[in-house]
Design a protein around this motif. Structure first.
Motif, PDB file in Angstrom:
ATOM      1  N   THR A  21       0.631   9.957  -4.789  1.00  0.00           N
ATOM      2  CA  THR A  21      -0.547   9.352  -4.411  1.00  0.00           C
ATOM      3  C   THR A  21      -1.446   8.551  -5.518  1.00  0.00           C
ATOM      4  O   THR A  21      -1.464   9.326  -6.635  1.00  0.00           O
ATOM      5  CB  THR A  21      -1.573  10.193  -3.573  1.00  0.00           C
ATOM      6  N   ALA A  22      -2.167   7.603  -5.310  1.00  0.00           N
ATOM      7  CA  ALA A  22      -2.936   6.941  -6.392  1.00  0.00           C
ATOM      8  C   ALA A  22      -3.875   8.030  -6.847  1.00  0.00           C
ATOM      9  O   ALA A  22      -4.260   7.874  -8.134  1.00  0.00           O
ATOM     10  CB  ALA A  22      -3.421   5.509  -5.904  1.00  0.00           C
ATOM     11  N   GLU A  23      -4.440   8.746  -6.027  1.00  0.00           N
ATOM     12  CA  GLU A  23      -5.507   9.796  -6.199  1.00  0.00           C
ATOM     13  C   GLU A  23      -5.324  11.221  -6.121  1.00  0.00           C
ATOM     14  O   GLU A  23      -4.553  11.493  -5.126  1.00  0.00           O
ATOM     15  CB  GLU A  23      -6.908   9.354  -5.452  1.00  0.00           C
ATOM     16  N   ALA A  65      -1.701  18.221  -0.428  1.00  0.00           N
ATOM     17  CA  ALA A  65      -0.852  17.768   0.815  1.00  0.00           C
ATOM     18  C   ALA A  65      -1.357  18.354   2.253  1.00  0.00           C
ATOM     19  O   ALA A  65      -1.952  19.350   2.340  1.00  0.00           O
ATOM     20  CB  ALA A  65       0.380  18.398   0.562  1.00  0.00           C
ATOM     21  N   LEU A 107      -6.112   5.160   5.010  1.00  0.00           N
ATOM     22  CA  LEU A 107      -5.801   3.848   4.210  1.00  0.00           C
ATOM     23  C   LEU A 107      -6.577   2.666   5.031  1.00  0.00           C
ATOM     24  O   LEU A 107      -6.989   1.690   4.331  1.00  0.00           O
ATOM     25  CB  LEU A 107      -4.527   3.396   3.807  1.00  0.00           C
ATOM     26  N   GLN A 143      -0.590   2.784  -2.963  1.00  0.00           N
ATOM     27  CA  GLN A 143      -1.377   3.983  -2.873  1.00  0.00           C
ATOM     28  C   GLN A 143      -0.425   5.311  -2.573  1.00  0.00           C
ATOM     29  O   GLN A 143      -0.884   6.366  -2.936  1.00  0.00           O
ATOM     30  CB  GLN A 143      -2.046   3.699  -1.526  1.00  0.00           C
ATOM     31  N   ARG A 144       0.704   4.966  -1.999  1.00  0.00           N
ATOM     32  CA  ARG A 144       1.591   6.223  -1.654  1.00  0.00           C
ATOM     33  C   ARG A 144       3.000   5.799  -1.651  1.00  0.00           C
ATOM     34  O   ARG A 144       3.502   4.896  -1.528  1.00  0.00           O
ATOM     35  CB  ARG A 144       1.129   6.844  -0.318  1.00  0.00           C
ATOM     36  N   TYR A 161       6.450   7.728  -0.233  1.00  0.00           N
ATOM     37  CA  TYR A 161       6.998   8.622   0.536  1.00  0.00           C
ATOM     38  C   TYR A 161       8.480   8.833   0.460  1.00  0.00           C
ATOM     39  O   TYR A 161       8.912   7.774   0.520  1.00  0.00           O
ATOM     40  CB  TYR A 161       6.915   8.367   2.145  1.00  0.00           C
ATOM     41  N   LEU A 212       5.216  13.088   1.385  1.00  0.00           N
ATOM     42  CA  LEU A 212       4.288  12.362   0.553  1.00  0.00           C
ATOM     43  C   LEU A 212       4.921  12.996  -0.753  1.00  0.00           C
ATOM     44  O   LEU A 212       4.521  14.049  -1.128  1.00  0.00           O
ATOM     45  CB  LEU A 212       3.169  12.675   1.071  1.00  0.00           C
ATOM     46  N   GLN A 256      -4.902  14.891  -4.705  1.00  0.00           N
ATOM     47  CA  GLN A 256      -5.282  15.349  -3.264  1.00  0.00           C
ATOM     48  C   GLN A 256      -4.344  16.318  -2.939  1.00  0.00           C
ATOM     49  O   GLN A 256      -3.194  16.608  -3.468  1.00  0.00           O
ATOM     50  CB  GLN A 256      -5.126  14.146  -2.269  1.00  0.00           C
ATOM     51  N   ASP A 280       0.833  -1.070   0.037  1.00  0.00           N
ATOM     52  CA  ASP A 280      -0.055   0.033  -0.071  1.00  0.00           C
ATOM     53  C   ASP A 280       1.091   1.344   0.032  1.00  0.00           C
ATOM     54  O   ASP A 280       0.545   2.145  -0.641  1.00  0.00           O
ATOM     55  CB  ASP A 280      -0.775   0.086   1.181  1.00  0.00           C
ATOM     56  N   VAL A 281       2.031   1.277   1.061  1.00  0.00           N
ATOM     57  CA  VAL A 281       2.817   2.387   0.957  1.00  0.00           C
ATOM     58  C   VAL A 281       4.277   1.922   0.570  1.00  0.00           C
ATOM     59  O   VAL A 281       4.587   0.931   1.054  1.00  0.00           O
ATOM     60  CB  VAL A 281       2.748   2.770   2.368  1.00  0.00           C
TER      61      VAL A 281
END
Length: 242
Positions: free
Chosen positions: A225-227, A231, A241, A155-156, A158, A222, A229, A108-109
């Motif tokens: 991201t997948a979507e 910061a 998540l 998803q993210r 970093y 960060l 947004q 996920d990350v």
């Protein structure tokens, strides 16, 4: 399915000194974690009692494994690239190896170094940042590396960053952080993981004051991201998540 975290590092001991807090917190939270390290650290200044580069490499592989076990890392892997030579490797092939691992592990990350190379501005750290960034994006693209498994989009992404400069290094140009991790609950575990790197004991002594002054937190930026947004400042790599 539970949360998954992937960390990409350059050398044995990166996993603890740079990312040990995040990995320790993930373990306590039940997050499955995977650390991939690109080199075995044969070019290190501190060499323990190793009589050759190969001997040091074997020693540091064992130290890396012991450190990951202390941190509670679920899976760890050390690749075969030459320490100090990452800027010379075939970028596309190396990124493809990371793409395959992202698609297989499905994190996920993803966390790695920033493009500045961290406080010590190490060129290997810079290359790991670039390789991981490319792999993060390419893993989700169907036209890239079609033989490396089914596409997967984490998803993210970093970058670890810092709020200090090392006194004996050229000043890094770190990214502003968006995540402040309070790692006091796992601070001693992070230090214990570093102790597993016996060959690097002089480095631990040299950085002792830095750890004492700044060691209560780790900072991350960060960067993808997948979507889409805005910061936001947060204290959790997995915020929203779960």
């Amino acid at each position: 399915m539970g949360l998954k975290l992937m960390c990409v590092a350059a050398h044995p001991d990166d996993e603890c000194y740079a990312f040990g807090g995040a990995l320790g917190l993930a373990a306590d939270r039940g997050v499955e974690s995977y650390v991939v390290c690109l080199t075995d650290g044969q070019a290190a200044t501190n060499r323990g009692d190793a009589s050759s580069g190969d001997a040091l490499g074997k020693m540091r592989r064992d130290e890396f494994s012991a450190s990951c076990n202390v941190l509670g890392v679920s899976h760890h892997e050390l690749l075969d690239y030459q320490d100090g030579q990452l800027e010379l490797i075939n970028f596309s092939l190396a990124a493809g190896r990371l793409v395959e691992r992202i698609r297989r592990y499905k994190p996920d990350v993803v966390i790695t170094f920033g493009g500045d190379g961290g406080p010590n501005t190490h060129p290997d750290h810079m290359m790991v940042s670039m390789l991981t960034t490319a792999a993060f994006h390419w893993a989700g693209q169907t036209r890239r590396y079609q033989d490396a498994g089914a596409t997967f989009k984490p998803q993210r992404l970093y970058y670890v960053t810092a709020n200090f400069h090392l006194p004996d290094r050229p000043p890094a140009v770190p990214m502003p952080w968006t995540v402040t991790l309070d790692i006091r609950a796992v601070r001693e575990r992070k230090i214990e993981a570093f102790r597993q790197h016996v060959s690097q004991a002089p480095l631990m002594e040299k950085t002792k004051e830095i750890f004492e002054r700044y060691g209560a937190e780790e900072l991350y930026a960060l960067v993808a991201t997948a979507e889409p947004q805005a910061a936001q400042l947060t204290t959790d790599l997995f915020d929203g998540l779960e």
